[in-house]
Write an enzyme that holds these catalytic residues in place. Structure first.
Site, PDB file in Angstrom:
ATOM      1  N   ASP A  22      37.088  -4.260   7.184  1.00 45.19           N
ATOM      2  CA  ASP A  22      36.632  -5.454   7.908  1.00 45.19           C
ATOM      3  C   ASP A  22      37.383  -5.621   9.229  1.00 45.19           C
ATOM      4  OD1 ASP A  22      35.261  -5.890   5.460  1.00 45.19           O
ATOM      5  OD2 ASP A  22      36.923  -7.092   4.709  1.00 45.19           O
TER       6      ASP A  22
ATOM      7  N   GLU B 102      26.031 -10.234   5.417  1.00 52.16           N
ATOM      8  CA  GLU B 102      27.392 -10.718   5.635  1.00 52.16           C
ATOM      9  C   GLU B 102      27.971 -10.073   6.887  1.00 52.16           C
ATOM     10  OE1 GLU B 102      29.495  -9.560   2.094  1.00 52.16           O
ATOM     11  OE2 GLU B 102      29.885  -7.526   2.819  1.00 52.16           O
TER      12      GLU B 102
ATOM     13  N   HIS C 122      20.444  23.355  34.418  1.00 55.42           N
ATOM     14  CA  HIS C 122      19.078  23.098  33.976  1.00 55.42           C
ATOM     15  C   HIS C 122      18.080  23.654  34.980  1.00 55.42           C
ATOM     16  CE1 HIS C 122      18.524  19.808  36.913  1.00 55.42           C
ATOM     17  NE2 HIS C 122      19.748  19.418  36.585  1.00 55.42           N
TER      18      HIS C 122
END
Length: 481
Positions: free
Chosen positions: A47, A223, A457
């Protein structure tokens, strides 16, 4: 993805110094450069909540496995939290309320004071979980005195936890999870305005309850709410299902100009936005929070998960949820893209094209190319790791196919699995150079196996080719994001 049939590569194409058919103006360096981390940041810390303060420190708190105290650490970098000393700032009561199940602390700085929100049970009933607040006016909350401000009272006294606070357009809100006695589930999500940091103003509004299949595995749970704002939108993430490998993140969205206390203002996504990934060995990611990178240019997801799927007994008794962080990317439509919980170790980056700034290196059916709007984020993420060929090289490992690397084959670039051969090690290793078209901010990758050939590319596909013209240099330059 299935591998396509290997097409015949013409010798002429393999040796041709390719040039782009279009030469647009190049982009400036990206506004959000790469932010990389080594995960996990903290073992046995569930948490997690990380708050970046104006004093230059990150403050980190989390649930400890014994559920008996609140700890805090700070560092000037996110990675520094991994080794920062930890201070216990508050310990559970010996009896009565706040005496058991000390869960999910969050630290916030509001109107010149520090506040820690947390949940706690009672020694007489450990499941009588309620929300509480601590306050400190010290400059350094690790050394300051903390005062108990008491319970956050809600109109219905029932199981409630995971309080978080946030402000939208100058109005401060509290969001949390609570058991609604009129519903057949464990917890739903609520929101209310705050009169002060520990007092709700007005009537809370329920904005979500667990009804979808992925929200109700093991337990019916919504929650751990957390809020991030971007582009005039409020995104509220939350966690769902049992706290094992089924744990995952969902998301609600509202306009920042809407009435956030009207449930109709919130739209729930139909699918999880973050969930377990067997390929990267990450299970049950959730209970997240948000922070920002050290330079303030990247949003960072903070969460816990486990590195294994199978748990003996109650997952709440398994101590091995660990804190992790990774960069958030933003889709073209302004929504957050969390991708997948990345593998342990160094986190991946994306590589945008210097001369096509909206396009990123990605793999598609294992072929490497540049493409815009890659919403399957992990297809466009690569870990920059020590080169398979060694000798100062790097290799680019696929984020969602660990063990697969960008490699050249007949000067085409594919993503393929390391087969352990010397040929593969050579084909998948590169020298990372300063960008050929932007040496200040860009990167270029020269193939280890042939000096002067770079990743570049052409017609949006990647090759290893000479970069001996201005256009070729632009095609062979990328930004790490």
């Amino acid at each position: 993805m299935s591998r396509p049939s290997r097409r015949v590569v013409l010798t002429g194409l393999a040796t041709l110094a390719l040039s782009s058919t279009v030469t647009p103006a190049h982009a400036a360096a990206p506004a959000s450069p790469s932010a990389t981390f080594t995960n996990p940041v903290a073992e046995q810390r569930a948490d997690p909540h990380i708050f970046k303060h104006t004093d230059g420190y990150y403050y980190f708190t989390a649930t400890v496995p014994a559920y008996d105290k609140i700890v805090l650490r700070r560092a000037t970098t996110l990675q520094g939290l991994a080794t920062a000393p930890e201070t216990t700032i508050w310990t559970k009561h010996a009896s009565g309320v706040m005496g058991a199940h000390i869960w999910a602390p969050e630290i916030h700085f509001i109107d010149g004071k520090w506040y820690v929100y947390f949940a706690a049970g009672s020694t007489s009933d450990v499941w009588a979980i309620r929300m509480y607040v601590l306050e400190s006016d010290a400059a350094n909350p690790l050394t300051g005195t903390w005062t108990e401000k008491g319970q956050i009272a809600t109109p219905v006294s029932s199981f409630s936890l995971d309080a978080t606070t946030f402000a939208v357009n100058g109005v401060r809100y509290l969001a949390w999870a609570q058991r609604n006695p009129s519903e057949d589930n464990n917890t739903s999500l609520f929101i209310a305005k705050l009169a002060n940091p520990w007092t709700i103003s007005g009537t809370p509004v329920e904005i979500s309850q667990p009804t979808l299949s992925w929200e109700t595995v093991g337990y019916k749970v919504n929650e751990g709410p957390s809020v991030i704002q971007h582009g005039g939108k409020v995104f509220l993430t939350y966690s769902a299902s049992a706290t094992d490998a089924n744990y995952c993140m969902g998301m609600l969205t509202a306009s920042a100009s809407a009435d956030l206390l009207n449930a109709a203002s919130w739209t729930k996504g139909s699918q999880p936005v973050f969930q377990s990934n067997a390929a990267t060995s990450q299970y049950g990611p959730g209970h997240n929070s948000f922070t920002v990178s050290e330079d303030g240019k990247s949003d960072i997801l903070v969460y816990h998960d486990r590195s294994y799927k199978d748990i003996s007994g109650d997952p709440l008794n398994d101590p091995n949820r660990r804190t992790r962080v990774q960069k958030i990317y933003w889709n073209a439509d302004g929504t957050p893209n969390f991708g997948i919980p990345v593998a342990d170790g160094v986190s991946p980056v994306r590589f945008s094209s210097y001369n096509f700034p909206d396009r990123y290196i990605r793999h598609w059916e294992y072929r490497a190319k540049i493409e815009p709007n890659v919403t399957n984020l992990a297809d466009s993420q690569f870990r920059v790791v020590t080169g398979l060929a060694g000798t100062g090289t790097v290799s680019l490992e696929s984020a969602n196919y660990p063990g697969y690397y960008l490699r050249q084959k007949n000067y085409e670039v594919w993503v393929e699995k390391d087969d352990g051969t010397a040929a593969f090690r050579s084909d998948a290793s590169f020298y990372q150079r300063a960008g050929l078209a932007d040496s200040a901010s860009g990167l270029s990758f020269e193939w280890y196996g042939s000096a002067g050939r770079y990743l570049r590319h052409y017609n949006y596909l990647l090759y290893t080719q000479p970069a001996d013209t201005a256009t070729a240099k632009a095609d062979a330059t990328f930004y790490a994001e």
